[in-house]
Structures are given as structure tokens and as C-alpha cells.
Design a protein around this motif. Structure first.
Motif, PDB file in Angstrom:
ATOM      1  N   GLU A   1      -3.128  12.915  13.982  1.00 17.71           N
ATOM      2  CA  GLU A   1      -1.735  12.775  13.551  1.00 17.71           C
ATOM      3  C   GLU A   1      -1.629  11.852  12.349  1.00 17.71           C
ATOM      4  O   GLU A   1      -2.259  10.795  12.297  1.00 17.71           O
ATOM      5  CB  GLU A   1      -0.883  12.240  14.702  1.00 17.71           C
ATOM      6  CG  GLU A   1       0.590  12.229  14.380  1.00 17.71           C
ATOM      7  CD  GLU A   1       1.454  11.790  15.554  1.00 17.71           C
ATOM      8  OE1 GLU A   1       2.619  11.443  15.306  1.00 17.71           O
ATOM      9  OE2 GLU A   1       0.958  11.784  16.702  1.00 17.71           O
ATOM     10  N   GLN A   2      -0.807  12.258  11.398  1.00 19.51           N
ATOM     11  CA  GLN A   2      -0.610  11.493  10.169  1.00 19.51           C
ATOM     12  C   GLN A   2       0.719  10.731  10.242  1.00 19.51           C
ATOM     13  O   GLN A   2       1.640  11.148  10.937  1.00 19.51           O
ATOM     14  CB  GLN A   2      -0.639  12.436   8.964  1.00 19.51           C
ATOM     15  CG  GLN A   2      -1.951  13.191   8.806  1.00 19.51           C
ATOM     16  CD  GLN A   2      -3.124  12.281   8.552  1.00 19.51           C
ATOM     17  OE1 GLN A   2      -3.144  11.512   7.603  1.00 19.51           O
ATOM     18  NE2 GLN A   2      -4.119  12.344   9.442  1.00 19.51           N
TER      19      GLN A   2
ATOM     20  N   GLU B   1      -3.983  17.631  10.347  1.00 24.33           N
ATOM     21  CA  GLU B   1      -3.805  16.901  11.606  1.00 24.33           C
ATOM     22  C   GLU B   1      -4.731  17.431  12.694  1.00 24.33           C
ATOM     23  O   GLU B   1      -5.187  16.658  13.546  1.00 24.33           O
ATOM     24  CB  GLU B   1      -2.345  16.954  12.062  1.00 24.33           C
ATOM     25  CG  GLU B   1      -1.447  16.112  11.170  1.00 24.33           C
ATOM     26  CD  GLU B   1      -0.041  15.951  11.698  1.00 24.33           C
ATOM     27  OE1 GLU B   1       0.522  14.862  11.476  1.00 24.33           O
ATOM     28  OE2 GLU B   1       0.502  16.888  12.323  1.00 24.33           O
TER      29      GLU B   1
ATOM     30  N   ASP C   1      -1.158  22.926   9.456  1.00 28.16           N
ATOM     31  CA  ASP C   1      -1.546  21.989  10.519  1.00 28.16           C
ATOM     32  C   ASP C   1      -2.995  21.511  10.446  1.00 28.16           C
ATOM     33  O   ASP C   1      -3.374  20.600  11.187  1.00 28.16           O
ATOM     34  CB  ASP C   1      -1.346  22.644  11.897  1.00 28.16           C
ATOM     35  CG  ASP C   1       0.108  22.960  12.197  1.00 28.16           C
ATOM     36  OD1 ASP C   1       0.996  22.386  11.538  1.00 28.16           O
ATOM     37  OD2 ASP C   1       0.342  23.806  13.090  1.00 28.16           O
TER      38      ASP C   1
ATOM     39  N   LYS D   1       5.176  13.058   6.730  1.00 26.52           N
ATOM     40  CA  LYS D   1       4.995  14.413   6.210  1.00 26.52           C
ATOM     41  C   LYS D   1       4.164  14.420   4.925  1.00 26.52           C
ATOM     42  O   LYS D   1       3.401  15.358   4.678  1.00 26.52           O
ATOM     43  CB  LYS D   1       6.353  15.068   5.967  1.00 26.52           C
ATOM     44  CG  LYS D   1       7.088  15.415   7.241  1.00 26.52           C
ATOM     45  CD  LYS D   1       8.418  16.081   6.947  1.00 26.52           C
ATOM     46  CE  LYS D   1       9.115  16.429   8.254  1.00 26.52           C
ATOM     47  NZ  LYS D   1      10.373  17.125   8.034  1.00 26.52           N
TER      48      LYS D   1
ATOM     49  N   TYR E   1       1.647  12.412   4.121  1.00 24.33           N
ATOM     50  CA  TYR E   1       0.233  12.305   4.492  1.00 24.33           C
ATOM     51  C   TYR E   1      -0.238  13.567   5.205  1.00 24.33           C
ATOM     52  O   TYR E   1      -1.391  13.979   5.058  1.00 24.33           O
ATOM     53  CB  TYR E   1      -0.006  11.067   5.356  1.00 24.33           C
ATOM     54  CG  TYR E   1       0.135   9.784   4.575  1.00 24.33           C
ATOM     55  CD1 TYR E   1      -0.872   9.340   3.730  1.00 24.33           C
ATOM     56  CD2 TYR E   1       1.292   9.021   4.675  1.00 24.33           C
ATOM     57  CE1 TYR E   1      -0.742   8.168   3.001  1.00 24.33           C
ATOM     58  CE2 TYR E   1       1.439   7.842   3.958  1.00 24.33           C
ATOM     59  CZ  TYR E   1       0.411   7.433   3.119  1.00 24.33           C
ATOM     60  OH  TYR E   1       0.546   6.268   2.397  1.00 24.33           O
ATOM     61  N   ARG E   2       0.641  14.160   6.007  1.00 26.86           N
ATOM     62  CA  ARG E   2       0.308  15.408   6.705  1.00 26.86           C
ATOM     63  C   ARG E   2      -0.006  16.501   5.680  1.00 26.86           C
ATOM     64  O   ARG E   2      -1.015  17.200   5.789  1.00 26.86           O
ATOM     65  CB  ARG E   2       1.476  15.828   7.601  1.00 26.86           C
ATOM     66  CG  ARG E   2       1.249  17.112   8.358  1.00 26.86           C
ATOM     67  CD  ARG E   2       2.497  17.438   9.219  1.00 26.86           C
ATOM     68  NE  ARG E   2       2.249  18.564  10.080  1.00 26.86           N
ATOM     69  CZ  ARG E   2       2.401  19.832   9.711  1.00 26.86           C
ATOM     70  NH1 ARG E   2       2.814  20.128   8.503  1.00 26.86           N
ATOM     71  NH2 ARG E   2       2.150  20.804  10.565  1.00 26.86           N
ATOM     72  N   ASP E   3       0.864  16.655   4.681  1.00 30.26           N
ATOM     73  CA  ASP E   3       0.637  17.649   3.639  1.00 30.26           C
ATOM     74  C   ASP E   3      -0.618  17.338   2.824  1.00 30.26           C
ATOM     75  O   ASP E   3      -1.377  18.239   2.464  1.00 30.26           O
ATOM     76  CB  ASP E   3       1.842  17.748   2.704  1.00 30.26           C
ATOM     77  CG  ASP E   3       3.003  18.509   3.310  1.00 30.26           C
ATOM     78  OD1 ASP E   3       2.822  19.155   4.362  1.00 30.26           O
ATOM     79  OD2 ASP E   3       4.101  18.462   2.722  1.00 30.26           O
TER      80      ASP E   3
END
Length: 146
Positions: free
Chosen positions: A52-53, A47, A44, A56, A58-60
Motif C-alpha cells: 500500500e502506498q 501496490e 494496481d 494516489k 505514490y500509487r500511480d
């Protein structure tokens, strides 16, 4: 002489606490550092810092850049690295950290069970010491103080 040892390897079980407790029992002056051991925070952190991305992927990517920064700083400040390859989990991060240690000229203890001799033969050949158990890795560190 106090040493800082980077503990590279998967973060899904308690192997790091096992080696910390054994080192403490032996009264070894060692400071252990590691990747983020809180798996949820590790996933996490991108983010949490960047917001917030959009997906998934972009989050990773956001999390991995921050985790890689952490690893690079702590590994560079360490005196040596223990890279633990167990049987239970995928070991991509362990392999990446072991390679980074070799590239940085950090002394490397590679821990791998007999079943992983073949898939880790090249990495083992580059490590300073290869052992099969965490106890053996700790014995190598203990030998520094004898």
C-alpha cells in the motif's frame, strides 16, 4: 519467419483483439505483445508488488514504474510496433510508446484517423508507415510475407 509486433495504444477497448483475429484469419506468423491490457491490474500493480502506498500520487508512480518496465522490455524485444490512435480516449501512452519505438529504431506503423492528421503530423513524419485503419496496418504486415 515469425515476427513479434508490439501493439501500442489505449487499453480501454477491444482493438488489439480485432487485429489479432484478423492476423490469425490471414494465417500470419505474428506474435503480438502489448502493455498490460487488464486495466485494473495495470493500475494496481504497484501496490500489489510494493504494498500500500501513502497517497494516489505514490500509487500511480509505483504502478507506472512497473508498467514502464514491462513496456520497455516487450517493446525492445519486438520486431516492429503498431501505435494506434483512436478518437475515443486520451492517447498519452500511445504517443510515449511511439516515441520510444522511434528512439529505439523499431519500425513503426502509425494508425490514426483523418481527424488526427494535424495533431500527429510530426509523429507521423517520423513513423515508417502511417495509415488510417487497423486493416491497413495489417495489410502492411501481410505485405512482408508476399
Amino acid at each position: 519467419m515469425e515476427l513479434t509486433i508490439y501493439l501500442a495504444g489505449q487499453i480501454h477497448d477491444d482493438w488489439r483483439n480485432e487485429i489479432r483475429k484478423k492476423a490469425e484469419k490471414e494465417k500470419l506468423p505474428i506474435n503480438f505483445v502489448s502493455p498490460q491490457e487488464n486495466h485494473a491490474l495495470s493500475d494496481d500493480i504497484g501496490e500489489k508488488i510494493l504494498g500500500e502506498q501513502p497517497s494516489k500520487v505514490y500509487r500511480d508512480d509505483a504502478a507506472s514504474s512497473i508498467n514502464n518496465f514491462r513496456t520497455r522490455v516487450l517493446l525492445q524485444k519486438s520486431d516492429a510496433v503498431i501505435a494506434y490512435f483512436g478518437e475515443s480516449y486520451k492517447q498519452w501512452n500511445t504517443a510515449m510508446d511511439a516515441g520510444a519505438a522511434i528512439q529505439a529504431g523499431k519500425p513503426l506503423i502509425l494508425v490514426r484517423p483523418e481527424s488526427l492528421i494535424h495533431p500527429l503530423k510530426e509523429l507521423s513524419n517520423q513513423a515508417d508507415v502511417t495509415v488510417e485503419t487497423l486493416d491497413q496496418a495489417l495489410e502492411v504486415l501481410t505485405y512482408l510475407y508476399e
